[in-house]
Every structure is written in C-alpha cells, then in structure tokens.
Design a protein around this motif. Structure first.
Motif, mmCIF file in Angstrom:
data_model
loop_
_atom_site.group_PDB
_atom_site.id
_atom_site.type_symbol
_atom_site.label_atom_id
_atom_site.label_comp_id
_atom_site.label_asym_id
_atom_site.label_seq_id
_atom_site.Cartn_x
_atom_site.Cartn_y
_atom_site.Cartn_z
ATOM 1 N N LYS A 95 41.508 48.559 33.992
ATOM 2 C CA LYS A 95 40.236 47.546 33.842
ATOM 3 C C LYS A 95 40.634 46.386 33.157
ATOM 4 O O LYS A 95 41.549 46.187 32.421
ATOM 5 C CB LYS A 95 39.483 48.583 33.062
ATOM 6 C CG LYS A 95 38.219 47.496 32.537
ATOM 7 C CD LYS A 95 37.323 48.417 31.467
ATOM 8 C CE LYS A 95 36.733 49.633 31.645
ATOM 9 N NZ LYS A 95 35.903 50.393 30.833
ATOM 10 N N ARG A 97 38.622 43.454 30.696
ATOM 11 C CA ARG A 97 37.185 43.177 30.311
ATOM 12 C C ARG A 97 37.337 41.538 30.097
ATOM 13 O O ARG A 97 37.965 40.845 29.476
ATOM 14 C CB ARG A 97 37.059 43.882 28.819
ATOM 15 C CG ARG A 97 36.958 45.284 29.118
ATOM 16 C CD ARG A 97 36.509 45.814 27.700
ATOM 17 N NE ARG A 97 35.072 45.759 27.435
ATOM 18 C CZ ARG A 97 34.669 45.179 26.374
ATOM 19 N NH1 ARG A 97 35.617 44.895 25.386
ATOM 20 N NH2 ARG A 97 33.370 44.869 26.166
ATOM 21 N N THR A 117 37.876 42.405 44.205
ATOM 22 C CA THR A 117 37.842 43.904 44.221
ATOM 23 C C THR A 117 37.933 44.534 45.676
ATOM 24 O O THR A 117 38.634 45.608 45.548
ATOM 25 C CB THR A 117 36.231 44.430 43.509
ATOM 26 O OG1 THR A 117 35.335 43.713 44.373
ATOM 27 C CG2 THR A 117 36.245 44.011 42.438
ATOM 28 N N ASP A 122 42.080 49.326 43.206
ATOM 29 C CA ASP A 122 42.149 50.149 41.924
ATOM 30 C C ASP A 122 41.724 49.419 40.732
ATOM 31 O O ASP A 122 42.252 49.829 39.548
ATOM 32 C CB ASP A 122 43.802 50.627 41.889
ATOM 33 C CG ASP A 122 44.059 51.703 43.039
ATOM 34 O OD1 ASP A 122 43.141 52.549 43.266
ATOM 35 O OD2 ASP A 122 45.176 51.746 43.486
ATOM 36 N N LEU A 123 41.406 48.150 40.934
ATOM 37 C CA LEU A 123 41.075 47.192 39.851
ATOM 38 C C LEU A 123 39.828 47.355 39.468
ATOM 39 O O LEU A 123 38.914 47.448 40.195
ATOM 40 C CB LEU A 123 41.288 45.794 40.273
ATOM 41 C CG LEU A 123 41.144 44.576 39.332
ATOM 42 C CD1 LEU A 123 41.970 44.884 38.020
ATOM 43 C CD2 LEU A 123 41.233 43.298 40.007
ATOM 44 N N GLU A 124 39.486 47.575 38.142
ATOM 45 C CA GLU A 124 38.002 47.588 37.548
ATOM 46 C C GLU A 124 37.979 46.145 36.739
ATOM 47 O O GLU A 124 38.724 45.977 35.936
ATOM 48 C CB GLU A 124 37.827 48.579 36.372
ATOM 49 C CG GLU A 124 38.050 50.075 37.164
ATOM 50 C CD GLU A 124 37.891 51.562 36.144
ATOM 51 O OE1 GLU A 124 36.996 51.224 35.433
ATOM 52 O OE2 GLU A 124 38.768 52.219 36.292
ATOM 53 N N GLU A 126 35.158 44.406 34.294
ATOM 54 C CA GLU A 126 33.923 44.447 33.358
ATOM 55 C C GLU A 126 33.646 43.157 32.669
ATOM 56 O O GLU A 126 34.464 42.469 31.920
ATOM 57 C CB GLU A 126 34.165 45.414 32.336
ATOM 58 C CG GLU A 126 32.957 45.758 31.305
ATOM 59 C CD GLU A 126 33.357 46.584 30.307
ATOM 60 O OE1 GLU A 126 33.399 46.328 28.850
ATOM 61 O OE2 GLU A 126 33.579 47.866 30.588
ATOM 62 N N SER A 284 46.645 43.527 36.115
ATOM 63 C CA SER A 284 45.352 43.456 36.417
ATOM 64 C C SER A 284 44.808 42.078 36.079
ATOM 65 O O SER A 284 44.141 41.264 36.716
ATOM 66 C CB SER A 284 44.459 44.498 35.772
ATOM 67 O OG SER A 284 45.166 45.836 36.262
#
Length: 294
Positions: A95, A97, A117, A122-124, A126, A284
């Motif tokens: 993740k 943020r 994405t 596998d990338l989040e 927020e 990430s």
C-alpha cells in the motif's frame, strides 16, 4: 520479545503518531477499542502510563513521548526491511498512502490511477484528499503532493505533472451587468468570491505580467474553500471566481463561464510529490513517482 509485545508497541506507536485511537485502528485494520485494549495492556504490563486520555483528545505523557521517540527508528527500520523485499518481486507490492489537496486531486492523481493499478496488480493506493495542510509523517502517509512553496524541510521532493494555474472566471449573465475587466486594477469594480483555506484564512488573487505583480483581495459577500463550489457560484452569477483552470474547463467549454485577465494569470509553481528523507523509498512508492514525474 513475544508477538503480543510487538503488537502492543505497534498499537501504541500508531496512537502516538495519530493522537487518535480511531485513526490508529483504521490504519491497522482493527477497531478503536482493540487498539485501546492493546495500549492498556502495555501500560499495565510496564506499570507506566503512556497516554493521557480525555473524551476529546489523546496526548503523550513524558514517558510516552520518550518511548515513542525510541520506537520510531525501530519501526522505520522494520518497514525498510520489508520494503527491501520488493526487489525480489516482478511488480511493486503493498500500500501507498498519498495526501493530495482536494482542490487539485481529480486532475493531478485521477488520470494516473487506472494505468498505474492496471500495470501493478499487487499495488494498493490510498488517497486522502484534503486542502488542510497535513504533516504526512505525523499522520502516517507515505507521500504528499503540494506546490513547491509549501514544502517543509527534511523532505525529498520530486517534480510532477501537470503544471497548474489559477484563472478568473465569470458567467455571461454577470458580464451582462458589468464590463469584463482588462487589468487586475479593474477588479475594484467587481464582486469577487473569496477563497479560503480550511482553517478560515483567506488568500489573495495573484497576477503577474511584464514584471508587474498585483495581489487582489476580493471583498464579496461569499467565501468558499472548495473550487467546485466556486465554479457553481460563478456560474450562478454571484461574482467572479478564482479557480484552478482544470476545475473550470467544462464550464468554459459549454459557455457557462467566461475567462478574463488571461494574460495576467501565469502558471503556478511546479507541483511536487514529497516524502520524508529519512525513509527508504519502497518499490511501491517508486512506481507512483515514476507514473507522475515530469
């Protein structure tokens, strides 16, 4: 050290950073009561109160402040160790943020989300969009986006697209009643919608041309902190609005707003994605930067 010890320390560190059991719980994916229970267990086990709690606030005791200061390098080190494993993956994992000003988030972050994405399953990501000036380290963000003039010391900054500018707009109905201003000096005869920050502070409309710089402080009856609302108010003929050009693009295209003083509205400072210099960059976060950098 037992696993429960580490869990309790992690709960305390999150509360100390956010000054909130609710926000700490959201970050760690558990309830606020679970976080409170973990911290209470830690305090009971060591026999020292770490947090001062009231119904409205959470603050650190002297002992809590000392413990938090000593925990930060350890947790940063563990985070860096986990991030280093990303080099063994084919694609970024985990993740990121981001804190982004609400007024620019749709056209700064929005266009890159889909391609990023799709390329990194596998990338989040927020994204928290707010025009409040945020301490990204204190509030648990990996990175933030701001204009260069508002960056703090101790941050690594990477220039990103797009370069923005603020423009002045008014409705055809408004200009049917008042002459279109040709210079910022003409604004004294106009009604301006005041721009305010979330803390209530107002800011001036800034103009530059041929070496001349003019700051104009509108005095109209309406003050707003949201550019979308300013666009709607200007479309309604309330007064002139000072908004990001991309926010007004649709209204300018359909004719419900007319731009003025274009020659005086220069591009703003570059936008930067920034993150704390003491942190190792994860794969990430690197993927996000590469998707946005100039």
């Amino acid at each position: 050290m037992r696993a429960s010890d580490l869990s309790e320390l992690a709960a305390f560190e999150a509360v100390a950073r956010h000054r909130s059991f609710r926000k700490a719980g959201e970050e760690r994916g558990v309830t606020a009561s679970a976080i409170s229970h973990a911290v209470s267990n830690l305090e009971e086990r060591i026999g020292i109160r770490l947090l001062n709690r009231t119904t409205r606030s959470v603050s650190l005791t002297d002992a809590g402040g000392r413990l938090h200061a000593q925990l930060l390098p350890a947790f940063d080190g563990m985070g860096a160790a986990l991030d280093s494993l990303n080099q063994f993956r084919d694609t970024p994992f985990g993740k990121v943020r981001l804190n982004v000003p609400n007024s620019i988030a749709p056209f700064v972050v929005g266009p890159m989300l889909g391609p990023l994405t799709a390329a990194n399953p596998d990338l989040e990501i927020e994204v928290v969009a707010t025009d409040r000036l945020v301490d990204i380290a204190e509030e648990g963000f990996d990175a933030g986006i701001r204009l260069g003039e508002s960056l703090r010391e101790g941050m690594v900054a990477v220039r990103i697209n797009p370069r923005l500018r603020l423009i002045v707009v008014g409705s055809p109905d408004y200009f049917a009643r008042r002459a279109i201003p040709e210079t910022p000096h003409d604004l004294k005869d106009h009604v301006g919608i005041q721009n305010i920050f979330p803390n209530g502070n107002r800011f001036a409309w800034e103009f530059r041309k041929d070496g001349e710089a003019i700051d104009y402080w509108p005095t109209g009856p309406l003050a707003l902190d949201d550019h979308e609302l300013i666009v709607h108010a200007a479309q309604g003929g309330v007064g002139l609005g000072y908004v990001w050009e991309q926010r007004a693009a649709a209204a300018l295209a359909d004719g419900s707003l007319i731009q003025c003083l274009e020659a005086w509205c220069q591009p703003e400072d570059w936008l930067y994605l920034y993150y704390p210099s003491r942190r190792n960059m994860s794969a990430s976060l690197r993927a996000v930067i590469e998707a946005m950098r100039v």
